[in-house]
Design an enzyme around this catalytic site. Structure first.
Site, PDB file in Angstrom:
ATOM      1  N   VAL A 110      25.452 -41.339  30.695  1.00  0.00           N
ATOM      2  CA  VAL A 110      24.981 -39.959  30.594  1.00  0.00           C
ATOM      3  C   VAL A 110      23.703 -39.770  31.412  1.00  0.00           C
ATOM      4  O   VAL A 110      23.592 -38.857  32.232  1.00  0.00           O
ATOM      5  CB  VAL A 110      24.729 -39.583  29.115  1.00  0.00           C
ATOM      6  CG1 VAL A 110      24.126 -38.191  29.007  1.00  0.00           C
ATOM      7  CG2 VAL A 110      26.017 -39.665  28.321  1.00  0.00           C
ATOM      8  N   GLY A 111      22.731 -40.643  31.186  1.00  0.00           N
ATOM      9  CA  GLY A 111      21.420 -40.502  31.814  1.00  0.00           C
ATOM     10  C   GLY A 111      21.473 -40.512  33.333  1.00  0.00           C
ATOM     11  O   GLY A 111      20.822 -39.697  33.996  1.00  0.00           O
TER      12      GLY A 111
ATOM     13  N   LYS B 280      34.930 -41.326  14.678  1.00  0.00           N
ATOM     14  CA  LYS B 280      34.066 -42.242  15.434  1.00  0.00           C
ATOM     15  C   LYS B 280      34.338 -43.655  14.949  1.00  0.00           C
ATOM     16  O   LYS B 280      34.661 -43.860  13.771  1.00  0.00           O
ATOM     17  CB  LYS B 280      32.599 -41.898  15.154  1.00  0.00           C
ATOM     18  CG  LYS B 280      31.635 -42.439  16.168  1.00  0.00           C
ATOM     19  CD  LYS B 280      31.507 -41.494  17.335  1.00  0.00           C
ATOM     20  CE  LYS B 280      30.608 -42.041  18.417  1.00  0.00           C
ATOM     21  NZ  LYS B 280      30.484 -41.107  19.535  1.00  0.00           N
TER      22      LYS B 280
HETATM   23  P1  NAD Z   1      25.330 -46.239  27.923  1.00  0.00           P
HETATM   24  O1  NAD Z   1      25.520 -47.453  27.115  1.00  0.00           O
HETATM   25  O2  NAD Z   1      26.066 -46.078  29.207  1.00  0.00           O
HETATM   26  O3  NAD Z   1      23.770 -46.048  28.272  1.00  0.00           O
HETATM   27  C1  NAD Z   1      22.769 -46.119  27.305  1.00  0.00           C
HETATM   28  C2  NAD Z   1      21.437 -46.258  28.010  1.00  0.00           C
HETATM   29  O4  NAD Z   1      20.393 -46.214  27.015  1.00  0.00           O
HETATM   30  C3  NAD Z   1      21.240 -47.557  28.774  1.00  0.00           C
HETATM   31  O5  NAD Z   1      20.500 -47.294  29.959  1.00  0.00           O
HETATM   32  C4  NAD Z   1      20.386 -48.410  27.824  1.00  0.00           C
HETATM   33  O6  NAD Z   1      19.600 -49.370  28.519  1.00  0.00           O
HETATM   34  C5  NAD Z   1      19.523 -47.335  27.209  1.00  0.00           C
HETATM   35  N1  NAD Z   1      18.970 -47.677  25.905  1.00  0.00           N
HETATM   36  C6  NAD Z   1      19.512 -48.418  24.910  1.00  0.00           C
HETATM   37  N2  NAD Z   1      18.676 -48.499  23.867  1.00  0.00           N
HETATM   38  C7  NAD Z   1      17.590 -47.789  24.220  1.00  0.00           C
HETATM   39  C8  NAD Z   1      16.389 -47.477  23.567  1.00  0.00           C
HETATM   40  N3  NAD Z   1      16.134 -47.917  22.323  1.00  0.00           N
HETATM   41  N4  NAD Z   1      15.483 -46.701  24.213  1.00  0.00           N
HETATM   42  C9  NAD Z   1      15.730 -46.241  25.456  1.00  0.00           C
HETATM   43  N5  NAD Z   1      16.863 -46.497  26.120  1.00  0.00           N
HETATM   44  C10 NAD Z   1      17.775 -47.268  25.509  1.00  0.00           C
HETATM   45  O7  NAD Z   1      25.614 -45.017  26.934  1.00  0.00           O
HETATM   46  P2  NAD Z   1      26.027 -43.525  27.307  1.00  0.00           P
HETATM   47  O8  NAD Z   1      27.487 -43.421  27.383  1.00  0.00           O
HETATM   48  O9  NAD Z   1      25.180 -43.068  28.438  1.00  0.00           O
HETATM   49  O10 NAD Z   1      25.595 -42.763  25.966  1.00  0.00           O
HETATM   50  C11 NAD Z   1      24.241 -42.439  25.690  1.00  0.00           C
HETATM   51  C12 NAD Z   1      24.199 -41.464  24.526  1.00  0.00           C
HETATM   52  O11 NAD Z   1      24.929 -40.294  24.865  1.00  0.00           O
HETATM   53  C13 NAD Z   1      24.816 -41.954  23.224  1.00  0.00           C
HETATM   54  O12 NAD Z   1      24.122 -41.341  22.155  1.00  0.00           O
HETATM   55  C14 NAD Z   1      26.219 -41.397  23.274  1.00  0.00           C
HETATM   56  O13 NAD Z   1      26.770 -41.260  21.974  1.00  0.00           O
HETATM   57  C15 NAD Z   1      25.938 -40.057  23.887  1.00  0.00           C
HETATM   58  N6  NAD Z   1      27.095 -39.428  24.544  1.00  0.00           N
HETATM   59  C16 NAD Z   1      27.755 -40.051  25.549  1.00  0.00           C
HETATM   60  C17 NAD Z   1      28.808 -39.397  26.189  1.00  0.00           C
HETATM   61  C18 NAD Z   1      29.498 -39.982  27.380  1.00  0.00           C
HETATM   62  O14 NAD Z   1      30.212 -39.242  28.045  1.00  0.00           O
HETATM   63  N7  NAD Z   1      29.295 -41.237  27.703  1.00  0.00           N
HETATM   64  C19 NAD Z   1      29.201 -38.123  25.761  1.00  0.00           C
HETATM   65  C20 NAD Z   1      28.488 -37.516  24.740  1.00  0.00           C
HETATM   66  C21 NAD Z   1      27.431 -38.175  24.139  1.00  0.00           C
END
Ligand code: NAD
Length: 375
Positions: free
Chosen positions: A186-187, A82
């Protein structure tokens, strides 16, 4: 020292790793970053680059270990690593490109690490890495990649995890109410996939706040708001709450998809749900997972549930197509989720413990083939 906290390497080293911790600092462009290569017994490590103002070496090491287990559990020929970069991901594009390119150049020789996106970085960032060093996955289509965030590889995988986990619960996907913390790569996609399967999103949040409507939120409208650069709190028909309020939302499925350690022993009892599927990495402390288990709330841990993205990335690295990646994600995540939840039920252990047994067995076997685990 500001920015990346330099922790004591030996505080988090054990028999698996980390193999290397590299701090990168180039004051002339404001570059401060860390790479942790945790374990490479199964092959060169893959793990995302996270950009946030408050990242630390310890967070990076924990995330790298999660990648070791995630890649092993997913049966990939890759170890775990990472990287983190200090900075606001919304900084001007030229500055961001400079930092990402700077990190790539600084790590040019570290062949045990393959760049991938994570929070605060995306496919475009990976294209900048490719332009510098060529050892990267999750690229835009135009340069030969499968854009895993654009197609929602992780969200797709999570929806299959939910589907299998439902066999261990007493409710159906049709009409199940769910809440998602974080509405990014992800969300957004897990919300979309679960809605397509008949579940009802009752609350989502981003860093600006939470939007809640017990009658359901319109996913298309939420996605359009994000596409327009707005917050989910700009959604018209719902209660606007603060970001933290997402924890209290009454629902059947709660999905963290934002930051680490958001649920801990002091707030876990606020969760009002039947199932937690960990979309984010390390979103829930082990103590809090134990409390969930004792309360009968089923919780599928991060490195099993959110492996869709890295499976897609590894397939891209091998030159596979998008449809092959999707069917592999579906097959691997359904099999792993069932195995983990059956083992947990049979042996009366936490799903995380069952997941660790599964992953650890694979890492140990890979390590047994190696003279050293250094190369
Ligand atoms: P992203 O940056 O696209 O989205 C993150 C979201 O979280 C945004 O909507 C942001 O506004 C929100 N956010 C930030 N701080 C926050 C808080 N304190 N409380 C609530 N919401 C908050 O990131 P992502 O790629 O969607 O990744 C999200 C998580 O999933 C991370 O932990 C990442 O490591 C994990 N993850 C991502 C992937 C992937 O395919 N992108 C795969 C596995 C795990």
């Amino acid at each position: 020292m500001k920015g990346v906290t330099v922790g004591n390497f030996f505080d988090f080293a054990d028999e698996l790793g980390p193999l290397k911790v590299i701090h990168v600092h180039e004051p002339s462009i404001g570059l401060q970053g860390v790479l942790v290569v945790d374990n490479v017994a199964k092959g060169p490590s893959i793990g995302g680059v996270r950009m946030a103002p408050d990242v630390t070496t310890e967070e990076c090491a924990r995330l790298a270990r999660a990648m070791t287990f995630k890649n092993a559990a997913a049966g990939l020929p890759h170890g775990g690593g990472k990287a983190v970069l200090v900075g606001d991901p919304k900084m001007p594009k030229e500055q961001k490109a400079m930092l990402i390119r700077g990190l790539a150049c600084a790590l040019r020789e570290v062949e045990q690490y393959i760049f991938a996106p994570d929070m605060g970085t995306d496919e475009e960032c990976m294209a900048w890495v490719k332009d510098e060093i060529d050892r990267v996955v999750a690229l835009p289509r135009e340069v030969g990649g499968i854009p895993l965030d654009e197609i929602g590889a992780t969200g797709f995988g999570l929806s299959h995890v939910v589907d299998v986990a439902l066999d261990f619960c007493d409710f159906d996907i049709k009409g199940a109410r769910f809440a998602v913390q974080g509405f990014g790569a992800v969300g957004k996609h897990v919300t979309n996939f679960l809605s397509m399967n008949g579940a009802i999103p009752v609350a989502v949040c981003d860093s600006a706040g939470t939007i809640h409507n017990p009658d359901g939120l319109d996913v298309k409208k939420l996605l359009a708001l994000k596409d327009a650069g707005k917050s989910v709190t700009d959604y018209p028909n719902g209660n606007k709450l603060d970001t933290d309020a997402i924890i209290d939302i009454e629902c059947d499925i709660w999905i963290p998809a934002a930051r680490p350690d958001v649920i801990h022993e002091d707030n876990v009892n606020r969760l009002n749900t039947k199932m937690v599927i960990e979309g984010a990495n390390i979103p829930i402390t082990h103590g809090a997972e134990k409390i969930l288990h004792e309360k009968g709330i089923l919780c599928v841990p991060d490195f099993i549930a959110n492996a869709g993205g890295v499976i897609c990335a590894a397939m891209e690295y091998q030159g596979a197509s998008q449809s092959a990646a999707f069917s592999t994600i579906e097959e691997k995540l359904r099999r792993n989720t069932r195995e983990v939840l059956e083992t947990a039920k049979r042996d009366q252990i936490l799903p995380r413990e069952a997941s660790l047994v599964l992953a650890r067995k694979r890492v140990d076997r890979a390590m047994s083939f190696r003279r050293w685990n250094l190369f």
